[in-house]
Each structure stands twice: as structure tokens, then as C-alpha cells.
Design an enzyme around this catalytic site. Structure first.
Site, short mmCIF file in Angstrom:
data_model
loop_
_atom_site.label_atom_id
_atom_site.label_comp_id
_atom_site.label_asym_id
_atom_site.label_seq_id
_atom_site.Cartn_x
_atom_site.Cartn_y
_atom_site.Cartn_z
N GLY A 21 36.72 91.11 39.02
CA GLY A 21 37.24 90.01 38.20
C GLY A 21 36.65 88.68 38.63
N ASN A 22 37.26 87.60 38.22
CA ASN A 22 36.82 86.28 38.67
C ASN A 22 38.02 85.33 38.68
OD1 ASN A 22 36.89 84.72 36.05
ND2 ASN A 22 35.51 86.40 35.48
N TYR A 23 37.79 84.10 39.16
CA TYR A 23 38.89 83.17 39.42
C TYR A 23 39.38 82.39 38.20
CZ TYR A 23 38.01 83.85 44.40
OH TYR A 23 37.86 84.37 45.65
N SER A 24 38.88 82.68 37.01
CA SER A 24 39.31 81.91 35.85
C SER A 24 40.82 82.07 35.63
CB SER A 24 38.55 82.40 34.61
OG SER A 24 39.11 81.81 33.46
N ALA A 92 35.59 83.29 31.05
CA ALA A 92 34.62 83.62 32.10
C ALA A 92 34.40 85.13 32.02
CB ALA A 92 35.16 83.23 33.46
#
Ligand code: C5P
Length: 222
Positions: A21-24, A92
Site C-alpha cells: 500500500g502507500n501513505y495516502s 495514489a
């Protein structure tokens, strides 16, 4: 008038309990949706997995399509974009996803674990390809270096009418913050804004979007 907005991260499954995943946080995209709903513009919000909610989620002007992976986000965007006047792509999206998803939880074995990844569909470029003359397309660029050059390149490659640049080098800008410092770049000009709340940034972005819709993408002097 209706607009498609993508927001939040995507999760790419590795096994039944893990993902890439990512930090968005989804904050900027949801602020954009709120601003549209306040102006009675219909919104289709294609929303990745986020932890925040909004008072507009029950508003009749918004339809929320919850998705998890880049593939699901792509499918939803390709389905709904043709019926909208335009889109603002704020999500993102993962650029790579595992080639295969393990059926069982991967065990802690051996000295290393190699997960092979394949590229995801570029949603922005795909919408840029099918964009009709009366549709607007805008996106975001979160950059760490050569910000302006990279953002302008992205705008061209993805056939955006304008791109919103935020830099990870600016204090208080980008992922998870409640504030953002944006520069809006179109084919003709750049507009630099001071550090503001994401809510205020959303106003500036939707102002720009509505102006461009009125002038069919031609420059508007400020
Ligand atoms: O990740 P990147 O900086 O290239 O994203 C630029 C823009 O393209 C953003 O608006 C993002 O939402 C969009 N994007 C997309 N699909 C992807 C990757 C990025 O729509 N697979």
C-alpha cells in the site's frame, strides 16, 4: 454536471493477510469531493481504502464506489468517466502489483522472500486516451525532485488539462497532512499558492476546474 474524483491509496494483495500500500490518507480527494458537493456538482468518488469519513457521504450529489486495488479503481474509472464532464485524479495508485497472490499466508522461511511484481494500468493515461473534446482531465503529481519538469512531463504524457503539483520537500505538504502547498500548472501558465488547508486548496482547484470548463481549457488570466 458531474465529475469523477479518485482518492486514497490502493492496496495490492500479496496473500490473504498482506498487501502493498502507500501513505495516502484520501484527505485531499475527499476535500475536493466536499467542495464539489457544496457547489451542487455531482460527484462520482472512486475511493481506495481510507480511515476517514465525511458529512457528504450521504449527500444525494455523491455516489461512492469503494475499491481496493489499482485494477478495481481502473475498472470503475473506465466505467464512469465516459458519463462525466471530467475527472480529477487524486488517488495514489500503485504502479506495480504482485504477479500472483498466494492462497495461504506466506510462512517465515528461508533467508529472503522475492515477490515478483507487474505494472498496473495507468488509469490517468487510459482516461487521457479516451478523453473527449468536451471533457476535462486533471491530475496530481507528488514529487521529491525536479518537481516542475516531472509534473509537466506527466501532464503531457497523461493528456491532462492541468496538473496539481505538491512537493514532499515542502513542510506541511503531501500525504496525511491537513495542509498542502500546491502549484497548478496548465499548458500556458503556472499558479503558485501559499500553504493552505486541504479544504482551501480544494476551493482553488475546483475554481480552476470550473474556469477551464467554461473556457474549454483556454487560459484564464488571474
Ligand atoms: O503516481 P504518479 O505521480 O505518476 O501519479 C500522477 C497522476 O496519475 C495522479 O493524478 C494519479 O492519481 C494518477 N495515476 C493513475 N493511475 C496510475 C498511476 C497514477 O491514475 N496507475
Amino acid at each position: 454536471m458531474s465529475i469523477l474524483i479518485t482518492a486514497g491509496p490502493t492496496y495490492e494483495r500479496i496473500d490473504p493477510v498482506r498487501f502493498i500500500g502507500n501513505y495516502s490518507s484520501g484527505k485531499m480527494g475527499i476535500a475536493l469531493a466536499e467542495e464539489c458537493v457544496n457547489r451542487e456538482i455531482d460527484v462520482i468518488l472512486v475511493l481506495g481504502p481510507v480511515n476517514i469519513t465525511s458529512h457528504i457521504f450521504n449527500n444525494p450529489h455523491i455516489k461512492i464506489i469503494n475499491v481496493e486495488s489499482a485494477k478495481q479503481m481502473y475498472d470503475a474509472c473506465m466505467q464512469f468517466y465516459p458519463h462525466c464532464e471530467g475527472a480529477i485524479l487524486c488517488a495514489a495508485v500503485a504502479d506495480f502489483t504482485p504477479i500472483s497472490v498466494a492462497d495461504h499466508k506466506i510462512k517465515r522461511e528461508g533467508d529472503e522472500l522475492i515477490i515478483r511484481l507487474k505494472p498496473t494500468n495507468d488509469i490517468a493515461a487510459s482516461l487521457g486516451n479516451i478523453k473527449k473534446e468536451n471533457q476535462l482531465l486533471a491530475g496530481f503529481a507528488l514529487e521529491t525532485d525536479d518537481e516542475e519538469t516531472n509534473a509537466k512531463g506527466k501532464m503531457q504524457r497523461k493528456n491532462f488539462d492541468f496538473i496539481v503539483l505538491n512537493s514532499l520537500n515542502d513542510e506541511g505538504a503531501g500525504f496525511r497532512h491537513d495542509t498542502n502547498k500546491i502549484t497548478i500548472i496548465d499548458k500556458y501558465k503556472e499558479y503558485e499558492y501559499p500553504l493552505k488547508t486541504k479544504k482551501e486548496c480544494a476551493k482553488d482547484i475546483i475554481d480552476k476546474y470550473c474556469e477551464m470548463l467554461k473556457t474549454s481549457g483556454k487560459p484564464v488570466d488571474k
